[in-house]
Design an enzyme around this catalytic site. Structure first.
Site, mmCIF file in Angstrom:
data_model
loop_
_atom_site.group_PDB
_atom_site.id
_atom_site.type_symbol
_atom_site.label_atom_id
_atom_site.label_comp_id
_atom_site.label_asym_id
_atom_site.label_seq_id
_atom_site.Cartn_x
_atom_site.Cartn_y
_atom_site.Cartn_z
ATOM 1 N N LYS A 1 27.185 41.878 79.597
ATOM 2 C CA LYS A 1 26.084 41.341 78.796
ATOM 3 C C LYS A 1 25.891 42.273 77.605
ATOM 4 O O LYS A 1 25.334 43.359 77.726
ATOM 5 C CB LYS A 1 24.802 41.239 79.611
ATOM 6 C CG LYS A 1 23.710 40.532 78.827
ATOM 7 C CD LYS A 1 22.534 40.183 79.687
ATOM 8 C CE LYS A 1 21.524 39.311 78.948
ATOM 9 N NZ LYS A 1 20.988 39.917 77.743
ATOM 10 N N TYR B 1 31.966 40.017 69.899
ATOM 11 C CA TYR B 1 32.720 39.520 71.052
ATOM 12 C C TYR B 1 32.331 38.065 71.312
ATOM 13 O O TYR B 1 31.136 37.747 71.356
ATOM 14 C CB TYR B 1 32.401 40.321 72.315
ATOM 15 C CG TYR B 1 33.232 41.571 72.465
ATOM 16 C CD1 TYR B 1 34.615 41.535 72.306
ATOM 17 C CD2 TYR B 1 32.626 42.778 72.788
ATOM 18 C CE1 TYR B 1 35.375 42.682 72.454
ATOM 19 C CE2 TYR B 1 33.380 43.932 72.940
ATOM 20 C CZ TYR B 1 34.763 43.869 72.769
ATOM 21 O OH TYR B 1 35.511 45.003 72.915
ATOM 22 N N LYS C 1 20.965 42.457 85.446
ATOM 23 C CA LYS C 1 20.666 43.638 84.625
ATOM 24 C C LYS C 1 21.088 44.967 85.241
ATOM 25 O O LYS C 1 21.294 45.074 86.435
ATOM 26 C CB LYS C 1 19.148 43.703 84.423
ATOM 27 C CG LYS C 1 18.601 42.595 83.552
ATOM 28 C CD LYS C 1 18.679 42.991 82.126
ATOM 29 C CE LYS C 1 17.512 42.408 81.351
ATOM 30 N NZ LYS C 1 17.492 42.860 79.989
ATOM 31 N N ASP D 1 24.607 43.874 74.184
ATOM 32 C CA ASP D 1 23.232 44.040 73.730
ATOM 33 C C ASP D 1 23.194 44.010 72.210
ATOM 34 O O ASP D 1 23.169 45.034 71.551
ATOM 35 C CB ASP D 1 22.701 45.387 74.258
ATOM 36 C CG ASP D 1 21.195 45.416 74.260
ATOM 37 O OD1 ASP D 1 20.576 44.362 73.982
ATOM 38 O OD2 ASP D 1 20.633 46.484 74.537
ATOM 39 N N CYS E 1 14.241 88.434 70.179
ATOM 40 C CA CYS E 1 13.446 87.342 70.760
ATOM 41 C C CYS E 1 13.942 87.052 72.176
ATOM 42 O O CYS E 1 15.097 86.692 72.376
ATOM 43 C CB CYS E 1 13.588 86.098 69.886
ATOM 44 S SG CYS E 1 12.816 84.637 70.591
ATOM 45 N N GLU F 1 31.408 38.685 83.102
ATOM 46 C CA GLU F 1 31.530 39.288 81.768
ATOM 47 C C GLU F 1 30.489 40.380 81.612
ATOM 48 O O GLU F 1 29.607 40.533 82.446
ATOM 49 C CB GLU F 1 31.236 38.224 80.689
ATOM 50 C CG GLU F 1 32.200 37.082 80.689
ATOM 51 C CD GLU F 1 31.672 35.893 79.897
ATOM 52 O OE1 GLU F 1 30.701 36.057 79.123
ATOM 53 O OE2 GLU F 1 32.227 34.810 80.078
ATOM 54 N N CYS G 1 13.724 80.954 64.470
ATOM 55 C CA CYS G 1 13.025 82.204 64.693
ATOM 56 C C CYS G 1 13.896 83.298 64.092
ATOM 57 O O CYS G 1 15.106 83.327 64.311
ATOM 58 C CB CYS G 1 12.863 82.415 66.198
ATOM 59 S SG CYS G 1 12.615 84.140 66.639
ATOM 60 N N CYS H 1 8.456 85.144 70.601
ATOM 61 C CA CYS H 1 8.448 86.565 70.262
ATOM 62 C C CYS H 1 7.528 86.898 69.093
ATOM 63 O O CYS H 1 7.335 88.074 68.766
ATOM 64 C CB CYS H 1 9.853 87.058 69.955
ATOM 65 S SG CYS H 1 10.502 86.449 68.396
ATOM 66 N N CYS I 1 7.262 82.528 65.774
ATOM 67 C CA CYS I 1 8.025 82.081 66.946
ATOM 68 C C CYS I 1 7.092 82.061 68.161
ATOM 69 O O CYS I 1 6.403 83.053 68.423
ATOM 70 C CB CYS I 1 9.202 83.016 67.198
ATOM 71 S SG CYS I 1 10.003 82.717 68.780
HETATM 72 S S1 IVH Z 1 26.149 33.187 77.719
HETATM 73 C C1 IVH Z 1 24.291 29.063 77.962
HETATM 74 N N1 IVH Z 1 27.386 35.497 77.859
HETATM 75 O O1 IVH Z 1 22.313 37.240 76.325
HETATM 76 C C2 IVH Z 1 24.779 30.460 78.070
HETATM 77 N N2 IVH Z 1 25.263 35.446 76.803
HETATM 78 O O2 IVH Z 1 20.091 34.722 77.255
HETATM 79 C C3 IVH Z 1 24.549 31.211 76.838
HETATM 80 N N3 IVH Z 1 24.548 37.616 75.901
HETATM 81 O O3 IVH Z 1 20.889 36.307 73.702
HETATM 82 C C4 IVH Z 1 24.697 32.673 76.888
HETATM 83 N N4 IVH Z 1 26.322 38.748 76.521
HETATM 84 O O4 IVH Z 1 23.378 36.391 73.179
HETATM 85 C C5 IVH Z 1 26.286 34.847 77.451
HETATM 86 N N5 IVH Z 1 28.626 37.460 78.043
HETATM 87 C C6 IVH Z 1 27.528 36.810 77.625
HETATM 88 C C7 IVH Z 1 26.483 37.462 76.933
HETATM 89 C C8 IVH Z 1 25.363 36.750 76.537
HETATM 90 C C9 IVH Z 1 25.164 38.811 75.896
HETATM 91 C C10 IVH Z 1 23.231 37.379 75.307
HETATM 92 C C11 IVH Z 1 23.117 36.130 74.509
HETATM 93 C C12 IVH Z 1 21.675 35.723 74.672
HETATM 94 C C13 IVH Z 1 21.328 36.304 75.984
HETATM 95 C C14 IVH Z 1 21.336 35.233 77.045
#
Ligand code: IVH
Length: 678
Positions: free
Chosen positions: A116, A223, A314, A118, A437, A114, A431, A416, A413
């Site tokens: 991650k 999501y 990451k 933010d 210029c 999936e 300017c 110039c 400026c």
């Molecule tokens: S699973 C036990 N899936 O990342 C598993 N977390 O430390 C629980 N996060 O703040 C988390 N996308 O909110 C999971 N696809 C995703 C995620 C996700 C973002 C965030 C989550 C938490 C941190 C995980």
């Protein structure tokens, strides 16, 4: 029909439209139709308050201002996951090795991959399908009750489709899309109010806003990615099947997910998503891998409050802290003075950044950015790096004064020496030197020679610098009088490159009116406007003589653009340059102007993706535009047609997702042939 039945019918219909609009991003009815249904429901509920329920779609906004958030003890703790900080493939391999060792497995493991997201983790508690409570993660054991604010998030269903589990806790991330973030900040800037530092802070700040009416003004999305407590629902065997089920209940689940086997496939997912990161409509800071089988998850268990079956892998960070060493002022093409942060070099978003924009004086002051401060630098995608904020806790005692552009430049400026001005209602200082210029002259020449303007290949930064500083070229018209002998003395200019340049200049003489108008660099006249103007007026003379009212007849030309055009063509110096260019042989075809309504593709928006075999993308774009179409860079609900060449990627996926018609190259050629003869 009985009132109660009509109310139920309206709610169901409105919810269907909400889902289509906010979750599927593909509205099923026009806004006006939706509003009509909504108002009818509101009226019936006002007449019959006994029929009003908290999960009615009319009840998303309107709660009262809170004193604070009540604590919520999580039935199942909200844990975090381990993070692999290696941004190369080793993060995926290390995780796979740990999982295989712990399971004593020989075969490849199946994983759910999936994004991650933010944002901010949220637990949604549905009882018998109705949203009862929403809570933040807090310390994982106890969070805060933010139900009122979460109800204002339109893509979160107030009740689930086809799910009557006694308890279903859905976990996921609340986030702010880049578009919503930018729009919100633009509005705040216009009002002179505080802007959000980044989408994540935007999401977190709105969720913890005590006034739900204010929270509702900040557009958020959600999501789902997992579960908390569940009662009365038999869990499927895999995590991916859980996500599919959540989606079928009407919850938003991100389409960028995959089920794969083995470490190499994890690394491939990481690479694939990294490549499309900038094109996503929201920020992510990596990907997440989860062992797909729930039985294997159980076997793997937890270590120190982190599941052994999941990991975050990451991407390079898009924000970093660094020290602001100095503030320079840059002079742009139209004289705009932009404060630029000179930074202690820092690695951010995949490159080393030592300059970042501060936008303008007001922004710099609003953020209270001062020399010596520790600042947050952001570089997301191809966007110019910017300073988004200051870490006040790290402010040294000998920090600089609040930023004052006029004082810093002593009113002149930096290039110039002309006076600088800031007009009423404008965010920027400028300017006043115009083409006197050298900085503006250089930028104007570079713009004039640009690929989308007169397309003079080889006339780059270094050359323009020498031509202007050496007093060889003063206006774009002077380019057409350049000779071998003038070029021969320049640094790094061999005979061959000089010939090539002269040849490119020669070729540029034959152009189009649209390119010429764009190349002049008139304030507020971009490429699209130049094309509209050329199409509408057909002749330069007619454009130059048009008054503001006549200019505003052109689609998308408002009072500001009209005024900029008038100002440009009233300036004798500009008229001289235009005249000189024509005398030196710059030419294009003219016509009597086209009424915009009659073109076959007027009002239609196209998106081009992939590679076309028979023409360049630029050519396809110009040909579609010549037929009245707009050609946009990304696919949205407003796109009328996507033209997909070979190896089309995410834009094609998006088109399918939104049910936008797709043509292949053959279809495009056939239609072009048909329309171009009209
Ligand atoms: S699973 C036990 N899936 O990342 C598993 N977390 O430390 C629980 N996060 O703040 C988390 N996308 O909110 C999971 N696809 C995703 C995620 C996700 C973002 C965030 C989550 C938490 C941190 C995980």
């Amino acid at each position: 029909m009985a009132v109660a039945a009509r109310i139920a019918q309206l709610r169901a219909e409105i919810e269907r439209h909400n889902h289509a609009y906010y979750v599927l991003d593909a509205p099923a009815v026009p806004d006006a139709e939706y509003d009509k249904l909504f108002r009818e429901l509101q009226a019936l509920e006002t007449q019959h308050p006994e029929l009003l329920t908290p999960d009615s779609p009319t009840q998303r906004v309107g709660g009262k201002v809170l004193d604070g958030f009540a604590p919520v003890k999580h039935a199942v703790p909200m844990l975090s996951i381990r993070t692999e900080t290696d941004t190369d493939a080793s993060g995926a391999f290390n995780f796979d090795v740990r999982v295989k060792n712990a399971l004593g497995a020989v075969d490849e493991i199946e994983y759910a991959c999936e994004l991650k997201f933010d944002g901010l983790a949220i637990n949604l508690r549905y009882e018998r399908g109705v949203l009862k409570q929403a809570a933040t993660r807090g310390d994982g054991e106890t969070g805060e009750d933010v139900t009122q604010n979460v109800r204002t998030i339109h893509c979160i269903p107030l009740h689930l489709k086809d799910c009557i589990a006694d308890v279903l806790e859905v976990r996921g991330e609340v986030y702010m899309s880049r578009r919503d973030f930018n729009r919100y900040n633009e509005k705040q800037r216009e009002l002179g109010l505080q802007t959000l530092v980044n989408p994540r802070n935007g999401a977190a700040g709105s969720i913890r806003q005590l006034d739900p009416a204010l929270a509702a003004k900040r557009p958020l999305s959600f999501y789902a990615y997992g579960l908390g407590e569940v009662q009365g629902w038999a869990l499927p065997a895999t995590h991916s099947a859980i996500l599919d089920a959540l989606q079928s209940f009407g919850l938003p689940v991100c389409a960028d997910r995959a089920v794969v086997r083995g470490a190499e496939a994890l690394a491939e997912f990481h690479r694939r998503i990294a490549a499309k990161r900038d094109a996503l409509p929201f920020d992510i800071d990596g990907v997440v891998y989860k062992v797909n089988s729930l039985a294997q998850q159980l076997e793997l268990g937890f270590v120190t409050r982190e599941p052994r079956w999941a990991v975050a892998h990451k991407f390079p960070a898009e924000e970093q802290l660094t020290i602001l060493r100095d503030i320079d002022i840059q002079v742009g093409r139209t004289g705009k003075l932009t404060p630029v942060a000179k930074l202690e070099p820092v690695f951010v978003g995949g490159t080393t950044v030592s300059n970042a924009t501060l936008h303008n004086e007001d922004e710099t002051r609003r953020k209270d950015v001062r020399i010596g401060d520790t600042v947050i630098v952001r570089r997301a995608g191809d966007v110019i790096p910017e300073v988004v904020g200051v870490v006040l806790e790290k402010r040294p005692t000998n920090v600089g004064e609040p930023f004052d552009l006029f004082k810093r430049l002593d009113g002149h400026c930096p290039v110039c020496g002309s006076a600088i001005v800031r007009e009423e209602g404008e965010a920027d200082w400028r300017c006043s030197g115009g083409l006197f210029c050298p900085a503006q002259r250089k930028q104007a020449l570079l713009h004039f020679a640009g690929r989308r303007a007169m397309d003079i290949e080889g006339l780059g930064d270094k050359l323009v610098e020498q031509l202007v500083d050496g007093d060889i070229v003063h206006t774009p018209a002077d380019l057409y009088t350049l000779s071998m002998s003038a070029l021969a003395d320049l640094e790094r200019m061999g005979e061959k490159s000089a010939l090539n340049l002269l040849d490119a200049i020669e070729k540029s003489r034959r152009t189009t009116l649209a390119r010429f108008v764009y190349a002049l660099g008139i304030r507020n006249v971009g490429e699209a406007t130049a094309k509209d103007l050329a199409r509408h007026f057909g002749r330069l003379e007619r454009l130059m003589q048009a008054d503001e009212a006549a200019l505003q007849q052109v689609p998308d030309v408002g009072p500001i653009v009209a005024q900029s055009l008038r100002a440009f063509f009233s300036e004798p110096h500009n008229l001289e340059v235009v005249d000189a260019l024509r005398r030196h042989g710059v030419e294009w075809d003219e016509h009597d102007g086209v009424s915009d309504q009659v073109l076959p593709l007027t009002g239609k928006t196209f998106v081009l993706t992939g590679t076309l075999a028979s023409m360049s993308r630029d050519e396809a774009k110009s040909r579609l535009e010549a037929l009245g179409a707009k050609v946009a860079g990304s696919v949205s609900k407003k796109t009328d047609c996507v033209v997909a060449g070979a190896e089309a990627g995410s834009k094609l996926d998006k088109a399918h997702e939104l049910n936008v018609p797709v043509w292949d190259e053959a279809a495009l050629l056939e239609r072009l042939k048909e329309w171009e003869t009209i």
